[in-house]
Design a protein around this motif. Structure first.
Motif, PDB file in Angstrom:
ATOM      1  N   LEU A 247       0.845  -1.187   0.000  1.00 22.94           N
ATOM      2  CA  LEU A 247       0.000   0.000   0.000  1.00 22.94           C
ATOM      3  C   LEU A 247       0.882   1.239   0.000  1.00 22.94           C
ATOM      4  N   TYR A 248       0.489   2.242  -0.736  1.00 24.57           N
ATOM      5  CA  TYR A 248       1.226   3.506  -0.713  1.00 24.57           C
ATOM      6  C   TYR A 248       1.001   4.198   0.631  1.00 24.57           C
ATOM      7  N   ASN A 249       2.095   4.647   1.262  1.00 23.52           N
ATOM      8  CA  ASN A 249       2.069   5.333   2.564  1.00 23.52           C
ATOM      9  C   ASN A 249       1.721   4.372   3.704  1.00 23.52           C
ATOM     10  N   HIS A 250       2.098   3.111   3.588  1.00 21.47           N
ATOM     11  CA  HIS A 250       1.723   2.092   4.564  1.00 21.47           C
ATOM     12  C   HIS A 250       2.228   2.416   5.976  1.00 21.47           C
ATOM     13  N   ALA A 251       3.534   2.610   6.122  1.00 23.71           N
ATOM     14  CA  ALA A 251       4.116   2.770   7.462  1.00 23.71           C
ATOM     15  C   ALA A 251       3.610   4.017   8.186  1.00 23.71           C
ATOM     16  N   PRO A 252       3.620   5.217   7.556  1.00 24.92           N
ATOM     17  CA  PRO A 252       3.096   6.401   8.269  1.00 24.92           C
ATOM     18  C   PRO A 252       1.613   6.273   8.609  1.00 24.92           C
ATOM     19  N   ALA A 253       0.834   5.666   7.705  1.00 28.52           N
ATOM     20  CA  ALA A 253      -0.599   5.507   7.961  1.00 28.52           C
ATOM     21  C   ALA A 253      -0.823   4.559   9.132  1.00 28.52           C
ATOM     22  N   ARG A 254      -0.044   3.500   9.211  1.00 25.68           N
ATOM     23  CA  ARG A 254      -0.169   2.547  10.308  1.00 25.68           C
ATOM     24  C   ARG A 254       0.110   3.231  11.645  1.00 25.68           C
ATOM     25  N   GLU A 255       1.104   4.075  11.680  1.00 21.81           N
ATOM     26  CA  GLU A 255       1.448   4.778  12.918  1.00 21.81           C
ATOM     27  C   GLU A 255       0.334   5.748  13.311  1.00 21.81           C
ATOM     28  N   ALA A 256      -0.207   6.497  12.327  1.00 19.66           N
ATOM     29  CA  ALA A 256      -1.278   7.459  12.618  1.00 19.66           C
ATOM     30  C   ALA A 256      -2.548   6.746  13.062  1.00 19.66           C
ATOM     31  N   ALA A 257      -2.855   5.609  12.438  1.00 19.09           N
ATOM     32  CA  ALA A 257      -4.047   4.845  12.828  1.00 19.09           C
ATOM     33  C   ALA A 257      -3.900   4.317  14.247  1.00 19.09           C
ATOM     34  N   GLY A 258      -2.675   3.962  14.626  1.00 22.42           N
ATOM     35  CA  GLY A 258      -2.440   3.498  15.985  1.00 22.42           C
ATOM     36  C   GLY A 258      -2.690   4.571  17.026  1.00 22.42           C
ATOM     37  N   LYS A 259      -2.690   5.840  16.604  1.00 20.70           N
ATOM     38  CA  LYS A 259      -2.955   6.946  17.524  1.00 20.70           C
ATOM     39  C   LYS A 259      -4.423   7.364  17.501  1.00 20.70           C
ATOM     40  N   GLY A 260      -5.235   6.612  16.781  1.00 17.39           N
ATOM     41  CA  GLY A 260      -6.671   6.867  16.834  1.00 17.39           C
ATOM     42  C   GLY A 260      -7.295   7.434  15.587  1.00 17.39           C
ATOM     43  N   GLN A 261      -6.500   7.764  14.569  1.00 16.02           N
ATOM     44  CA  GLN A 261      -7.090   8.302  13.347  1.00 16.02           C
ATOM     45  C   GLN A 261      -7.745   7.183  12.544  1.00 16.02           C
ATOM     46  N   PRO A 262      -8.867   7.485  11.858  1.00 16.59           N
ATOM     47  CA  PRO A 262      -9.488   6.459  11.009  1.00 16.59           C
ATOM     48  C   PRO A 262      -8.624   6.193   9.783  1.00 16.59           C
ATOM     49  N   LEU A 263      -8.542   4.944   9.373  1.00 17.77           N
ATOM     50  CA  LEU A 263      -7.777   4.598   8.187  1.00 17.77           C
ATOM     51  C   LEU A 263      -8.617   4.916   6.955  1.00 17.77           C
ATOM     52  N   ILE A 264      -8.077   5.751   6.076  1.00 16.03           N
ATOM     53  CA  ILE A 264      -8.766   6.149   4.851  1.00 16.03           C
ATOM     54  C   ILE A 264      -8.053   5.524   3.673  1.00 16.03           C
ATOM     55  N   LEU A 275      -4.660  14.405   1.430  1.00 20.96           N
ATOM     56  CA  LEU A 275      -5.343  14.060   2.684  1.00 20.96           C
ATOM     57  C   LEU A 275      -4.379  14.121   3.861  1.00 20.96           C
ATOM     58  N   SER A 276      -3.185  13.580   3.684  1.00 23.82           N
ATOM     59  CA  SER A 276      -2.206  13.571   4.773  1.00 23.82           C
ATOM     60  C   SER A 276      -1.791  14.987   5.150  1.00 23.82           C
ATOM     61  N   GLU A 277      -1.573  15.831   4.148  1.00 18.46           N
ATOM     62  CA  GLU A 277      -1.177  17.210   4.422  1.00 18.46           C
ATOM     63  C   GLU A 277      -2.298  17.996   5.086  1.00 18.46           C
ATOM     64  N   ALA A 278      -3.539  17.560   4.885  1.00 16.71           N
ATOM     65  CA  ALA A 278      -4.687  18.231   5.499  1.00 16.71           C
ATOM     66  C   ALA A 278      -4.992  17.700   6.897  1.00 16.71           C
ATOM     67  N   GLY A 279      -4.190  16.755   7.372  1.00 14.80           N
ATOM     68  CA  GLY A 279      -4.381  16.238   8.726  1.00 14.80           C
ATOM     69  C   GLY A 279      -4.873  14.814   8.820  1.00 14.80           C
ATOM     70  N   PHE A 280      -5.163  14.190   7.664  1.00 14.49           N
ATOM     71  CA  PHE A 280      -5.636  12.807   7.661  1.00 14.49           C
ATOM     72  C   PHE A 280      -4.458  11.881   7.350  1.00 14.49           C
ATOM     73  N   GLN A 281      -3.539  11.748   8.323  1.00 15.08           N
ATOM     74  CA  GLN A 281      -2.284  11.033   8.054  1.00 15.08           C
ATOM     75  C   GLN A 281      -2.466   9.538   7.864  1.00 15.08           C
ATOM     76  N   ALA A 282      -3.558   8.983   8.376  1.00 10.89           N
ATOM     77  CA  ALA A 282      -3.779   7.536   8.242  1.00 10.89           C
ATOM     78  C   ALA A 282      -4.472   7.250   6.912  1.00 10.89           C
ATOM     79  N   THR A 283      -3.785   7.576   5.822  1.00 15.71           N
ATOM     80  CA  THR A 283      -4.356   7.402   4.482  1.00 15.71           C
ATOM     81  C   THR A 283      -3.423   6.553   3.635  1.00 15.71           C
ATOM     82  N   VAL A 284      -3.984   5.584   2.929  1.00 11.27           N
ATOM     83  CA  VAL A 284      -3.213   4.719   2.031  1.00 11.27           C
ATOM     84  C   VAL A 284      -3.910   4.661   0.686  1.00 11.27           C
TER      85      VAL A 284
END
Length: 652
Positions: A247-264, A275-284
């Motif tokens: 998945l594109y952006n797998h590792a950063p998204a996994r870390e952000a999702a672990g902090k409570g963000q919804p995975l998009i 999406l990531s630059e707008a604050g939705f870091q858990a995006t793949v």
């Protein structure tokens, strides 16, 4: 691979648990005791404010008193980084400076080859990033700036540029000491039929693709030439890169999702970046292919219920429907999907630029569960008014639910779809026919008898009082949909009223949430098409002219106030009667009699409705004309009901 005795013990000895955990948490220094190796912090595995996560450095174990997560340093790496056991061992060994035990010759040779491929990819990424700063990349820089990316964002995402030259990268890599065959094996260059080697990416903006461990494994390129054969080009399958398993952006998204963000889950590179630059870091995003089973499993390892964010065009909807068919056999308890469909013609990047991050957040918040999109696909735009078409729909839904392997999930899907099917058949058969019924012709309404399973959710199967309540609720909801300007005046009453009609409670919540939308009807049809259509097409609603879209707001306001007052009065009366039955002990009670009589008075007052001085209704036969004084009377009647107890008023 087997590890030699003592290897793991030595590994745990060299690395302190607090050293690894400290990178993921902020220690509570008031509660921690460093001298004793006793550390406390908010748990990294669930959202909390108090420090309930305890690390005992001397014993090498952690435990959370909130979510009960526990283990040693290897367990922590596995859970926090979402890795396998051997991958966790390798990460920890690298941290401790310990060489991994030698594998068998073939495995070691293969690992060496993969390591060399990673080295080629990393050098290629560096070279492409340098090219973005050259004069040849002026158009690429202009395009990136037009997309709203700052220099810091370009560096964060390691965006580069591939010049439109046949062997520029090949030459640079050979000068770095890499052999041609290894360069071709990495996928950054390709071999032509005549044996010559050429750069695979030319005249493109480059996006590095990294795996879950952060290693560069491939590249994606966007063409600068609008006439290029492929707008986006990904690297080929290699020993490092499998499109369907990354998945594109797998590792950063996994870390952000672990902090409570919804995975998009977005569609492409630029959507993920926006999406990531707008604050939705858990995006793949998938990598140039439709979502695969392996990618779905990867998503579920990151989050239990990923949100599939799709463009609001035909292609986006088609992609969503393909994901549904893929996911059905894989569903498990706690593992599902939600679908956020964007406004027509917009992708996440467009929406964020035009309306900002809050607009995207609203789309995510209103994402539909998978069963809703499945139902919409099978029923939208279709009519089921004959036994044959109804049977065909039931057979189709039966075949779809049969694909679900999990027994409990299958049962839940059957229950939800069965209820939706019953409501749909009732609503479509309940419409007035445009063709006059011939004398003696059969009608579905001619069949009497106890309610069948297919009608047990309809008005035909509800108690008499509840039938009236449901009809009035439909009037209330329809008035709000056609006249959204009235919602604010009756917001408190709508919030407190207990809706009993099927789907009415959901519709009420959506109406209150989206009351300021420019086109409330369109929003409701998009997010809750079945309840909205059922309410608006109900025969009782269609013959109530005062709440139609063309009626004046005064007429609709009067009708809405009257319906609410009657609902509350009837329910208060039924409640008092019910409680009176419980209170009666064989001796007449003056207070009890007073309560029932006052409830009856309120009910009769609400039932009479606004009248003129002669006792005649002010509303004309078309349901439009009103007298202003009587409208105010209706408002007063509505406001006199005590909403805090389901409409009960009077002496307590």
């Amino acid at each position: 691979m087997s590890l030699p005795p003592g290897f793991l013990d030595e590994l745990r000895t060299r690395i302190s648990l607090s050293q690894i955990v400290g990178r993921k948490v902020t220690w509570d220094m008031r509660k921690s005791n460093m001298a004793k190796g006793d550390w406390w912090a908010p748990c990294p595995f669930h959202q909390e404010k108090s420090a309930s996560f305890h690390v005992d450095d001397r014993k090498g174990f952690y435990y959370c008193f909130g979510c009960h997560a526990k283990g040693d340093v290897l367990t922590f790496i596995k859970e926090s980084e979402n890795t396998g056991f051997m991958e966790a061992v390798e990460l920890l060994a690298r941290e401790a400076g310990m060489p991994m035990p030698a594998r068998d010759p073939k495995a070691a040779e293969k690992q060496d080859h993969r390591t060399q491929l990673v080295q080629v990819m990393e050098e290629a990424v560096k070279w492409f990033r340098l090219q973005l700063k050259t004069g040849a990349a002026a158009d690429a820089r202009a395009y990136i700036a037009k997309r709203g990316l700052s220099d810091a964002a370009v560096d964060r995402w390691e965006i580069g540029f591939a010049p439109d030259a046949r062997q520029s990268l090949l030459t640079a890599l050979i000068q770095k000491g890499f052999v041609a065959d290894l360069i071709v094996a990495s996928g950054v260059c390709a071999k032509a039929d005549d044996g010559s080697i050429y750069d695979r990416f030319r005249g493109r903006i480059i996006f590095p693709i990294r795996d879950a461990r952060g290693r560069a494994i491939s590249l994606g390129g966007r063409a600068m030439d609008p006439n290029a054969r492929a707008k986006y080009l990904n690297g080929p399958e290699t020993d490092l890169f499998d499109k369907g398993r990354n998945l594109y952006n797998h590792a950063p998204a996994r870390e952000a999702a672990g902090k409570g963000q919804p995975l998009i889950v977005a569609e492409g590179y630029m959507d993920v970046i926006a999406l990531s630059e707008a604050g939705f870091q858990a995006t793949v995003a998938p990598l140039g292919t439709a979502v695969t089973e392996d990618q779905l499993r990867l998503m579920w390892r990151i989050a239990d219920e990923p949100v599939i964010a799709l463009d609001g065009d035909t292609a986006g909807i088609r992609a969503a429907l393909r994901v549904i068919d893929l996911a059905l056999p894989l569903l498990e308890a706690g593992k599902g999907l939600r679908f956020a469909v964007l406004p027509p013609g917009l992708d996440p990047d467009d929406l964020i630029k035009s309306q900002g991050a809050p607009a995207m957040q609203k789309v995510i918040d209103t994402a539909q569960p998978m069963v809703s999109l499945l139902w919409q696909r099978e029923t939208e735009g279709k009519v089921f008014t004959s036994p044959e078409t109804q049977a065909a729909l039931e057979a189709r839904l039966e075949a779809l639910t049969a694909q679900i392997r999990d027994r409990l999930i299958k049962q839940r899907y059957k229950k939800v779809l069965g209820r939706l099917t019953s409501d749909l058949f009732w609503s479509q058969n309940g419409k007035k026919s445009k063709t006059p019924k011939k004398k003696g012709a059969w009608s579905i309404k001619d069949e009497n008898g106890p309610p069948m399973a297919s009608t047990k959710q309809s008005l035909l199967a509800t108690p008499e009082g509840q039938v009236q309540d449901t009809l009035r609720e439909a009037v209330v909801l329809a008035a709000c949909i056609h006249h959204p300007g009235l919602i604010a005046r009756f917001e408190s009453a709508l919030e407190r009223l207990d809706f009993v009609g099927h789907g009415h409670d959901t519709l009420r919540s959506l109406i209150l949430y989206h009351q300021s939308a420019p086109d409330l009807h369109a929003v409701l049809m998009e997010q809750a098409p079945l309840p909205t259509e059922t309410v608006l097409l109900h025969p009782h609603v269609r013959i109530t002219a005062a709440i139609s879209a063309s009626a004046p707001d005064d007429a609709a306001e009067h009708c809405l106030a009257e319906a609410l007052a009657r609902l509350q009065a009837d329910r208060a009366h039924r409640l008092e009667i019910s409680e009176a039955e419980d209170d009666v002990t064989g001796v007449a009670d003056e207070g009890l009699t007073w309560r029932v009589s006052k409830a009856a008075e309120a009910r009769h007052s609400a039932a009479r409705g606004p009248q003129d001085a002669k006792g005649e209704s002010v509303i004309a036969p078309n349901g439009i004309e009103l007298d202003r004084d009587e409208l105010n009377r209706a408002r007063s009647l509505h406001q006199s009901i005590d909403f805090t107890r389901g409409g009960r008023g009077g002496k307590q």
